[in-house]
Design an enzyme around this catalytic site. Structure first.
Site, PDB file in Angstrom:
ATOM      1  N   GLY A 193       7.291  12.241   3.992  1.00 42.26           N
ATOM      2  CA  GLY A 193       7.368  10.968   3.277  1.00 42.26           C
ATOM      3  C   GLY A 193       6.147  10.670   2.427  1.00 42.26           C
ATOM      4  O   GLY A 193       5.981   9.569   1.927  1.00 42.26           O
ATOM      5  N   LYS A 211      -4.047   4.373 -11.902  1.00 43.20           N
ATOM      6  CA  LYS A 211      -5.004   3.624 -11.062  1.00 43.20           C
ATOM      7  C   LYS A 211      -6.389   3.633 -11.688  1.00 43.20           C
ATOM      8  O   LYS A 211      -7.096   2.625 -11.684  1.00 43.20           O
ATOM      9  CB  LYS A 211      -5.025   4.231  -9.659  1.00 43.20           C
ATOM     10  CG  LYS A 211      -3.693   4.058  -8.925  1.00 43.20           C
ATOM     11  CD  LYS A 211      -3.596   4.986  -7.718  1.00 43.20           C
ATOM     12  CE  LYS A 211      -2.306   4.748  -6.945  1.00 43.20           C
ATOM     13  NZ  LYS A 211      -2.084   5.819  -5.932  1.00 43.20           N
TER      14      LYS A 211
END
Lengths: 431, 431
Positions: A193, A211
């Site tokens: 995940g 970012k």
């Protein structure tokens, strides 16, 4: 004690959204004490209100709060704050703009929408005198935005290097520590995940660039469009590169770098980087993120924490809810709308790591060193760790500091000259 | 734009005070933009107004601001904030209390006055509805207090370990890296201005205990008197201990630890500690400080930065001036006046490092291991790195996790039993 609660509406109730509910519940008494009033979640917009959400059973009856119409939040004059944790780009842009226009502040964990539509969003926030907070969108748990805006307010930041993408860092950690190849490590990240089915945005450096653009905006007090950030992905690194790098005292990390030159212009780049193994960035494993910066008052400061996960991300969202609810002036929106002057990546000067595959013949190292010399690339060390006459073997070259354009042009020529057998790895070295 | 400037008076104009003036000057436009009004230094109280201060020549004419009477600040109704950077304990206590009683907020870098008179000071602040900010008093440049109070507000902190004393860290770094003995390293620290002429407060752990008590107060939401912190100094560590520790994969650091047990009670202790060499705390060199904590939402987070120096300390004072000037509710004063429940150090369970000096005779290791066994101390490893029959040689013992009281009682017995030649080193190990 103010009788009126501070009211928020949330769009999205996935892993991050449910983490936000959990933390608001868990820290209720602390938040009331700090704020002098309660924080109330008034509405939650989700795609499918009928879906079963057993993981929310701990928080009482929330089905009354659910709606599938975001406008019930965006048009409710009683709601002070929109918390956007749905993901995506186009819809969040619409929601955020509408919330700002309707006099609401915004907290979001969505770096993509800010990096792509930041100019629109921050301009609207300025003109509406509202604020946009986005701590959770960069380095999840690490309160780097608040550090830059408040704790380090007395500093001009002259450089910053950071690990900002948990997916890349997980893959690189697995390649380094378990000797996995890139494809196997990616598959493992997907199983755990840590990577999407389509991992392109993460492994290409795009997400880290989003970012870094947000941090660059705060540090330079400007608007930094995503196009300002030079980026390269991790796809061409092989597990053998980790072995060679380690022998030379380096780890390989996906690093975002901001660096101000004497002229005032900025280097802004995201790419795989050889990091000295005693550097803090080299210590960040798996889904951890890290930021190391230099302030003109504090000198070097470094911080490391989790860059992904439900509660680490929700922690920063709740901190932003606190900032918003206190009415912190300008806190989340320091962006001017000018664009800072940039240093083109071709002018960046760094040492470089190059792994070539060559046919092990007498004189091959001599021909390679001559070639580099002819192209004005000065070699610090050259190693041929395996000798197998007549076979293809790796050659590891570390250059002295060299202008990026000279190096990359030289490598293009090298390819054309037929001196190397296959592709090669080229990784910049952090000094 | 608010016409009225935010006015502060400063007591003290040494290395930190002049750093504050420099940063307020350097960052003036940013601070005005963030605050919406100017910050004005209205008065500075110093012992000797006639002393020449050439290092202030860059900041314009400040001699008009100087006074030798602190009451000119404390009794001036136009002054919003006292910045106390004079040092000492009894006088600062008087000044801070008077400022609070006269309706001023307080920013201080003085851990000693807060650790010794914190109850008085925080009680007065509460009753006067004023705030006391003290970011610079703990880990100088690192904005750890703001992180705990704002960025990590969504977290219960369950443990924290930190390097909080730059003097100790400088001495230990010199012993480790240069092989200096304690006395020589201390002298070097004094020459470089990292240690006082009387270094007792630093090397005994007292100063680190002051700082840990302040962090413990914030984390537990209580008042933590300095007596709650168990502390030991670094004076008995020898340079050979660094060699033996390194062989075992550890660095030796002066570490302050807070740890909550399942019962809710807290370990609070400062002592030399063997830290795994890949731990962030082991990377903090010279005057750097570091804090590593675990939050129940974010997991582990670590931060490292300078723990001493004029501008690094002033950076945190200016950040506090910003917090104070924004009227941040309760920000600097989260202390209740209750005292948290403590775990006595005797009940703390850790592995231990012990270096004994023994006469190298046949059977000596057997007698030692039997002795430890008899006292219920389980040994993980025992090493005698030098063999020299009939001479005094070191023996290095690493124990399994063991209750502190059992270990220290055992060592007392060992002394009495005459099994060891001289004193020994006992250092706790961080797991």
């Amino acid at each position: 004690m103010n009788e009126q609660p501070y009211r928020l509406g949330m769009i999205g109730l996935g892993t991050v959204g449910s983490g936000v509910l959990e933390l608001l519940h868990r820290r209720e008494s602390t938040l009331v004490r700090r704020l002098g009033r309660a924080i109330e979640v008034k509405k939650i917009a989700v795609r499918d209100t009928s879906r079963s959400r057993p993981y929310l059973s701990g928080f009482g009856e929330i089905s009354d709060l659910l709606t599938d119409n975001p406008d019930e939040i965006l048009e409710d004059p009683e709601i002070d704050l929109l918390v956007e944790v749905a993901g995506g780009v186009d819809e969040p842009r619409k929601w955020i703009l509408k919330a700002l226009e309707n006099g609401k502040d915004v907290v979001t964990a969505n770096k993509a929408v800010l990096a792509v539509h930041g100019k629109d969003i921050f301009q609207t926030a300025l003109s509406q005198n509202q604020r946009v907070f986005y701590e959770a969108s960069v380095a999840a748990a690490i309160p780097i935005i608040e550090m830059l805006q408040n704790g380090l307010i007395a500093n001009g930041i002259t450089s910053l290097s950071a690990i900002l993408n948990g997916t890349c860092n997980f893959i690189l950690t697995q390649m380094e520590e378990e000797g996995l190849d890139y494809e196997t490590a990616l598959k493992l990240a997907q199983e755990k995940g840590f990577a999407e089915a389509d991992p392109t945005l993460d492994v290409s450096g795009g997400d880290a660039a989003h970012k870094l653009a947000l941090l660059a905006g705060i540090i330079t007090g400007s608007h930094v469009p995503i196009e300002c950030i030079y980026s390269e992905g991790i796809q061409e690194i092989t597990s053998s590169d980790f072995t060679f790098a380690r022998d030379l005292g380096y780890a390989i990390k996906m690093v975002g770098t901001l660096k101000q030159h004497g002229t005032g212009a900025w280097e802004m780049r995201v790419h795989p980087t050889l990091v000295p193994e005693n550097d803090l960035l080299a210590q960040a494993r798996d889904e951890y993120n890290a930021v190391s910066l230099v302030g003109d008052a504090v000198g070097r400061m470094s911080v490391m924490g989790k860059g992904a996960g439900s509660l680490p991300t929700a922690s920063s969202i709740v901190a932003d809810v606190l900032r918003a609810s206190r009415g912190e002036r300008e806190g989340g929106n320091p962006h001017g709308l000018n664009v800072p002057e940039l240093v083109p990546v071709g002018d960046v000067e760094l040492p470089h790591y190059i792994r070539l595959e060559v046919k092990d013949n007498p004189g091959v190292l001599g021909r390679i060193t001559s070639f580099f010399g002819m192209h004005n690339i000065s070699i610090r060390s050259i190693n041929q760790p395996e000798a197998q006459m007549g076979h293809t073997v790796p050659v590891i070259i570390i250059t002295h500091t060299c202008k990026d354009k000279i190096l990359t042009d030289g490598l293009e020529e090298l390819k054309k000259a037929g001196l190397v057998e296959q592709g090669f790895t080229h990784i910049r070295i952090q000094e």
